[in-house]
Write an enzyme that holds these catalytic residues in place. Structure first.
Site, PDB file in Angstrom:
ATOM      1  N   GLY A   1       4.265   0.480   5.150  1.00  0.00           N
ATOM      2  CA  GLY A   1       4.118   1.933   5.198  1.00  0.00           C
ATOM      3  C   GLY A   1       3.932   2.492   6.586  1.00  0.00           C
ATOM      4  O   GLY A   1       4.191   3.671   6.817  1.00  0.00           O
ATOM      5  N   GLU A   2       3.476   1.675   7.541  1.00  0.00           N
ATOM      6  CA  GLU A   2       3.115   2.201   8.849  1.00  0.00           C
ATOM      7  C   GLU A   2       3.928   1.652  10.010  1.00  0.00           C
ATOM      8  O   GLU A   2       4.043   2.305  11.047  1.00  0.00           O
ATOM      9  CB  GLU A   2       1.616   1.963   9.083  1.00  0.00           C
TER      10      GLU A   2
ATOM     11  N   THR B   1      12.623   1.549  -2.217  1.00  0.00           N
ATOM     12  CA  THR B   1      11.401   2.206  -1.747  1.00  0.00           C
ATOM     13  C   THR B   1      11.008   1.724  -0.355  1.00  0.00           C
ATOM     14  O   THR B   1      10.434   2.479   0.430  1.00  0.00           O
ATOM     15  CB  THR B   1      10.250   1.964  -2.734  1.00  0.00           C
TER      16      THR B   1
ATOM     17  N   GLY C   1       3.226   8.638  -3.186  1.00  0.00           N
ATOM     18  CA  GLY C   1       4.632   8.983  -3.053  1.00  0.00           C
ATOM     19  C   GLY C   1       5.430   7.830  -2.480  1.00  0.00           C
ATOM     20  O   GLY C   1       6.618   7.962  -2.186  1.00  0.00           O
TER      21      GLY C   1
END
Length: 701
Positions: free
Chosen positions: A663-664, A593, A464
């Site tokens: 992402g983190e 994104t 996702g």
């Protein structure tokens, strides 16, 4: 042959919309439980109701008598499994119960409802044993492991931190606690398994972060050649780490399919997740900072105690970030772990960095208060020239620029006086963030097709996050063609090997292989003459040699979080009014994104700070907050406008794209910034998360 006579505008760096977006919003995207294979059956597991012990009998008669029930598997008759490095996958193999929620039976039926009813009708008898599930720093079973998650040494010491701390003119010695936390992706774990007896093959549709890892695991467990196993993870509804390794549900699905000879779907109910798919283990921190009166650190010690299960050791690396952040000549970082009768912890977004930086950045704020120095300035004064633990130079480090840029955008200086609005106390806080740069070997294949389009294949997984889209952008730029001429195939174990989607390493790992394959294809086409043949022209790439080269640089992303909060002195409610993050994370490949990933991480950090927690019930040995009614993730009303910015960072020591994982890092530091803002607003420090009304009212007195 020139693949593109008219060079298009670069795709990387542009805000391309998700290529699979239409499939998702129209319902055409299939998730693991949505493959309606002919004659499909359904399975429902039975969790243990004792905290420790042994199954002595399983009565399945009542369940088997129900309409539509096909089978009930138990530890006495379930298919035997082969070897595995992960004991959590050896389900229904023996009667031992290592913790509450461990699966002790599996009902299989014609419908999900019938399977659930059958599971409820299974009666299990146990021989219970005394259990221990309470973590505390003085636990007699605590030990120092050799390594912690990520392969880091559990203990590192440079200089004499204890002596330097004792001699420091200014000292803070603080204890912090982060409770157990749960990943709770929107799509719970699910799998659909199908044995083809005639072909001798197994096909599995699994909600997983890495179908290749699932394939190799299932092949070993069920004694199959790997080329007879196919695993598909085409669409995954979130993971945050808990789908990073195969979980019991996929093993049970394959067991049931083999036993019944029919395709079987298993979709775990959310209430089961806390016990069987991992969690962020609780961490107890002691942070000691010694400094000169000008704020220069002389000592930094970060000691962490956490728990693991008796099934498998997993140790959250929460002290490791302190090895990266600040210039302290004496540095001690160590971990101790206590094996308890609890579910096995595992990865959750930014394992180690997330809880570790909460403690470290809270302590830095306490030191700033003790010194009377601005918290931003204190961090700037302790900026290291090289990575403190290893001594390696940073490939790039722009933390100071993130702090300065964030302070300007947040108007930090103008908001350093706490204020009051009726019953509301308002304050601001700051915290730094870091996350390491990882890359794993991967492979890809690029095809030029006769119609002028290109097909790129790699076994990546899109959770996702937009991985499909970014990989297509990488390919388009390497091929020097427009984005709409590239198709990307991912999420199938039959494709060229790709690494697990974890550690914020996906784009760097898969993208490197895609870049190399496409670059090689361009070179091959340039040497050709004549049209592309009907079968197309293909070029493979494998980055194993490149990715395994040890870099002489310390490679990390950095960031800075700024928060404004209000604390209600009447209700004890804490609300975040503003959040702002500035990040230095290499080249941002897709702003659309990327912003989503940064914001998502910050929202998760907000939940960690204010609402998310789980309680281990000492009497029953289970997590009491095991659904979304009791485990409160942030809702829209909890989240303010969030600002995200990044620096244009150029780092030539990373990968062909110049990217770092994003992402983190968004979750790292957010909770500390919010906690520091609460202290600024109220003058009270709460050192245990989350900042719930009961704790706030007790602190305010």
């Amino acid at each position: 042959m020139d693949p593109s006579p008219a060079a298009p505008a670069p795709s990387l760096g542009s805000p391309a919309t998700r290529l699979e977006g239409r499939e998702k919003v129209t319902g055409r995207a299939r998730y693991a439980a949505e493959y309606a294979l002919p004659d499909r059956a359904y399975a429902w597991p039975v969790p243990a109701t004792v905290a420790r012990g042994r199954v002595t009998a399983v009565d399945t008669a009542g369940a088997l008598a129900l309409p539509g029930v096909l089978a009930v598997l138990t530890p006495y008759d379930a298919p035997r499994l082969g070897a595995s490095d992960d004991p959590t996958l050896r389900v229904l193999q023996d009667p031992e119960v290592p913790h509450r929620g461990w699966y002790v039976a599996l009902a299989v039926a014609e419908t999900p409802e019938a399977a659930r009813a059958a599971a409820a009708a299974v009666h299990v008898r146990y021989d219970g044993e005394p259990h221990d599930c309470v973590l505390h720093t003085g636990h007699p079973a605590a030990y120092t492991p050799e390594q912690v998650n990520g392969g880091y040494p559990a203990h590192r010491e440079k200089g004499d931190a204890a002596a330097a701390f004792a001699a420091a003119p200014v000292r803070v010695d603080c204890a912090y606690a982060v409770p157990p936390l749960h990943n709770h992706p929107m799509e719970p774990h699910a799998a659909t398994a199908h044995w083809d007896a005639d072909a001798g093959t197994l096909t599995v549709y699994d909600s997983s972060q890495g179908s290749g890892f699932v394939r190799s695991t299932l092949a070993a467990l069920f004694d199959l050649p790997a080329d007879r196993v196919s695993v598909v993870s085409a669409h995954v509804g979130g993971a945050f780490g808990c789908k990073g390794t195969p979980r019991p549900h996929v093993v049970l699905a394959v067991m049931a399919a083999r036993h019944t000879g029919r395709p079987v779907t298993i979709a775990l109910p959310r209430r089961h997740l806390a016990a069987v798919v991992g969690h962020r283990a609780p961490t107890l921190h002691r942070v000691r900072l010694g400094a000169r009166t000008d704020g220069t650190l002389t000592a930094l010690a970060h000691e962490v105690t956490t728990h693991t299960s008796r099934v498998r050791e997993f140790v959250e690396q929460a002290a490791v970030p302190a090895r990266v952040m600040y210039a302290a000549p004496a540095l001690l970082t160590t971990h101790r772990v206590v094996p308890l009768d609890v579910p096995t912890p595992s990865w959750m977004r930014a394992p180690g960095e997330c809880p570790g930086m909460y403690a470290l950045e809270s302590a830095m704020d306490e030191l700033a208060c003790a010194l009377g120095i601005d918290p931003v300035e204190l961090r700037v004064r302790n900026e290291p020239d090289a990575e403190p633990d290893s001594g390696h130079p940073f490939s790039s480090r722009h933390l100071v620029e993130c702090l300065r840029e964030g302070a300007t955008r947040f108007d930090w200086a103008a908001h350093r006086t706490p204020r009051q609005d009726g019953p509301l106390l308002i304050g601001t806080g700051v915290a730094a963030a870091t996350y390491p740069v990882y890359v794993a070997p991967s492979s890809a294949r690029a095809h030029a097709l006769p119609d002028g389009t290109y097909l790129v294949q790699t076994n990546a997984t899109d959770l996702g996050t937009g991985a499909r889209t970014v990989l297509a952008q990488i390919a388009a730029d390497a091929l020097r063609v427009a984005l709409d001429r590239v198709t990307v195939e991912i999420g199938h174990s039959g494709l060229p090997q790709g690494s697990v989607a974890g550690g914020s390493a996906g784009t760097a790992s898969w993208g490197w292989a895609v870049h190399d394959a496409c670059t090689s294809l361009v070179a091959l086409l340039a040497r050709r003459s004549g049209p592309i043949p009907e079968a197309g022209v293909s070029v493979p790439a494998d980055t194993t040699a490149s990715a395994k080269q040890k870099s002489p640089y310390a490679r990390h992303a950095f960031g800075a979080h700024f928060a404004e909060v209000q604390a209600d002195t009447v209700t004890g409610e804490v609300r975040v009014r503003r959040l702002l993050g500035v990040f230095a994370a290499g080249r941002i490949l897709n702003p659309l994104t990327a912003r989503s990933q940064f914001v998502g991480g910050m929202v998760m950090g907000l939940g960690m700070a204010l609402t998310e927690h789980s309680t281990m019930d000492p009497a029953f040995g289970d997590f009491t907050e095991n659904d979304l009614a009791s485990y409160h993730v942030p809702a829209h009303a909890d989240v303010p406008d969030i600002e995200v910015h990044w620096l244009d960072e150029h780092d030539k020591h990373l990968n062909p794209m110049g990217s770092k994982g994003i992402g983190e890092i968004g979750i790292v530091g957010t909770a500390a910034a919010i906690g520091n803002a609460f202290h600024h607003a109220t003058g009270r420090r709460i050192r245990e998360l989350p900042l719930t009304p009961d704790r706030v009212l007790a602190a305010l007195g």
